[in-house]
Design a protein around this motif. Structure first.
Motif, mmCIF file in Angstrom:
data_model
loop_
_atom_site.group_PDB
_atom_site.id
_atom_site.type_symbol
_atom_site.label_atom_id
_atom_site.label_comp_id
_atom_site.label_asym_id
_atom_site.label_seq_id
_atom_site.Cartn_x
_atom_site.Cartn_y
_atom_site.Cartn_z
ATOM 1 N N CYS A 124 -0.098 10.056 0.791
ATOM 2 C CA CYS A 124 1.306 9.766 0.494
ATOM 3 C C CYS A 124 1.859 8.731 1.471
ATOM 4 O O CYS A 124 2.530 7.782 1.075
ATOM 5 N N TYR A 218 2.121 14.208 -4.196
ATOM 6 C CA TYR A 218 1.708 13.475 -5.392
ATOM 7 C C TYR A 218 2.898 13.065 -6.252
ATOM 8 O O TYR A 218 2.805 12.093 -7.015
ATOM 9 N N ALA A 219 3.999 13.761 -6.142
ATOM 10 C CA ALA A 219 5.212 13.318 -6.836
ATOM 11 C C ALA A 219 5.689 11.989 -6.251
ATOM 12 O O ALA A 219 6.019 11.048 -6.995
ATOM 13 N N THR A 222 3.142 9.255 -7.210
ATOM 14 C CA THR A 222 3.301 8.817 -8.597
ATOM 15 C C THR A 222 4.461 7.848 -8.734
ATOM 16 O O THR A 222 4.352 6.805 -9.407
ATOM 17 N N ILE A 225 3.407 4.512 -7.237
ATOM 18 C CA ILE A 225 2.449 3.791 -8.071
ATOM 19 C C ILE A 225 3.131 3.167 -9.275
ATOM 20 O O ILE A 225 2.803 2.042 -9.681
ATOM 21 N N ILE A 226 4.097 3.863 -9.846
ATOM 22 C CA ILE A 226 4.822 3.325 -11.006
ATOM 23 C C ILE A 226 5.550 2.033 -10.642
ATOM 24 O O ILE A 226 5.664 1.105 -11.463
ATOM 25 N N ARG A 234 -1.959 -0.761 -9.313
ATOM 26 C CA ARG A 234 -1.780 0.654 -9.651
ATOM 27 C C ARG A 234 -3.117 1.377 -9.729
ATOM 28 O O ARG A 234 -3.249 2.524 -9.286
ATOM 29 N N PHE A 238 -4.282 4.490 -7.323
ATOM 30 C CA PHE A 238 -4.652 5.781 -7.900
ATOM 31 C C PHE A 238 -6.080 6.167 -7.543
ATOM 32 O O PHE A 238 -6.389 7.351 -7.369
ATOM 33 N N CYS A 241 -6.729 8.336 -4.582
ATOM 34 C CA CYS A 241 -6.278 9.730 -4.651
ATOM 35 C C CYS A 241 -7.025 10.559 -5.686
ATOM 36 O O CYS A 241 -6.933 11.799 -5.653
ATOM 37 N N SER A 242 -7.727 9.913 -6.601
ATOM 38 C CA SER A 242 -8.303 10.644 -7.731
ATOM 39 C C SER A 242 -9.332 11.684 -7.289
ATOM 40 O O SER A 242 -9.351 12.808 -7.814
#
Length: 314
Positions: A124, A218-219, A222, A225-226, A234, A238, A241-242
């Motif tokens: 984060c 992760y909120a 997200t 990333i948006i 992006r 991601f 973290c995947s």
């Protein structure tokens, strides 16, 4: 009187997987192979991260600690159940031995969950605050977080291991293949409401609170990333973290079924199946997931493998 029916036995026995000799040996060799694979895979991750200077970053520091936890976790559970399967006679474990195994199980399993929360927080900070990341995640900060995870889990594990010494046992056949607190509480008689509350509080601290940290991290990830304008940016954000997210889903889907759901909802066979997954299969999958999803770790592993197979000539 209930006290007359109480059997004070210093030894416990694990309920066998099966009474069929052929199936017993099939289970033995399967679990042994999984155990050896988990040791090899996680030890390889620790070795590569330790020897590759390019991986000396907070993210891989936490990953090396996670791999070490998986090694110690497997060594706490696997040898006893393998000895149980290989022995013709029943393998007994004393009350003190059961308490010791429960301590290390809570220490290592709890540290695992807390460390996953720390890794989510690290990602984060790396994605949401990239400019301040080196100032936030210093080496001192990383070490303090890992030590805090071990200390918290160790303290709670010590409390649980002492707690079983106060339980009034009326049986000695554990419906799991290791000394787990829910399985031990099924052998008790009398009022154990206080012990159940302590177990619930411990589960909340080691499972629910880290999961809240992971969810919040992760909120924010997200949302960050948006806001990245390019699709490639992006995708790169991601991808970091995947692998961690996949490990989190495996860890918490199993742990929550055992420790946050009522134990009466599952049979002994179902509990053992879930326990086999997170004690034998998950430690094997974790290094595979990280090595396949992390380009830097994969390259470092390939270099280490080439150095071992094809040593450079002087």
């Amino acid at each position: 009187m209930k006290s007359e029916n109480q059997t004070v036995s210093p030894e416990f026995y694990f309920q066998p997987f099966t009474t069929i000799p052929e199936m017993k040996w099939l289970i033995f060799w399967t679990l042994l192979i999984l155990y050896l694979l988990s040791l090899f895979g996680n030890a390889s991750v620790v070795f590569v991260i330790y020897t590759a200077s390019s991986l000396h970053t907070p993210m891989y520091f936490f990953l090396a600690n996670l791999a070490f936890l998986e090694i110690a976790y497997s060594c706490t559970i696997a040898p006893l159940i393998l000895a149980h399967l290989a022995s013709v006679r029943k393998v007994a474990i004393s009350l003190g031995g059961c308490g010791t195994q429960l301590f290390f199980f809570t220490l290592l399993g709890g540290s695992d969950c807390v460390l996953l929360a720390i890794m989510a927080y690290d990602r984060c900070m790396a994605i949401c605050r990239p400019l301040n990341y080196p100032l936030i995640m210093t080496w001192r900060m990383c070490v303090n977080l890992v030590v805090g995870a071990w200390a918290t889990s160790g303290f709670l594990g010590f409390q649980l291991s002492l707690l079983i010494l106060t339980l009034p046992f009326c049986g000695n056949i554990i419906t799991n293949f290791f000394c787990d607190f829910p399985a031990l509480m099924k052998l008790t008689c009398g009022n154990i409401h206080a012990q159940q509350n302590i177990l619930f509080i411990t589960s909340m601290i080691l499972l629910t609170f880290p999961f809240i940290v992971i969810s919040m991290s992760y909120a924010f990830i997200t949302m960050a990333i948006i806001r990245i304008p390019s699709a490639l940016g992006r995708q790169r954000a991601f991808s970091t973290c995947s692998s961690h997210l996949m490990v989190v889903l495996m860890q918490y889907s199993c742990s929550s079924l055992i420790y946050l759901c009522p134990t009466s909802s599952f049979s002994g066979v179902q509990i053992r199946m879930v326990s086999v997954f997170y004690t034998f299969i998950t430690p094997v999958l974790n290094p595979l997931i990280y090595s396949m999803r992390s380009k830097e770790l994969k390259e470092a592993m390939n270099k280490s493998l080439r150095r071992i197979i094809l040593p450079q000539k002087k």
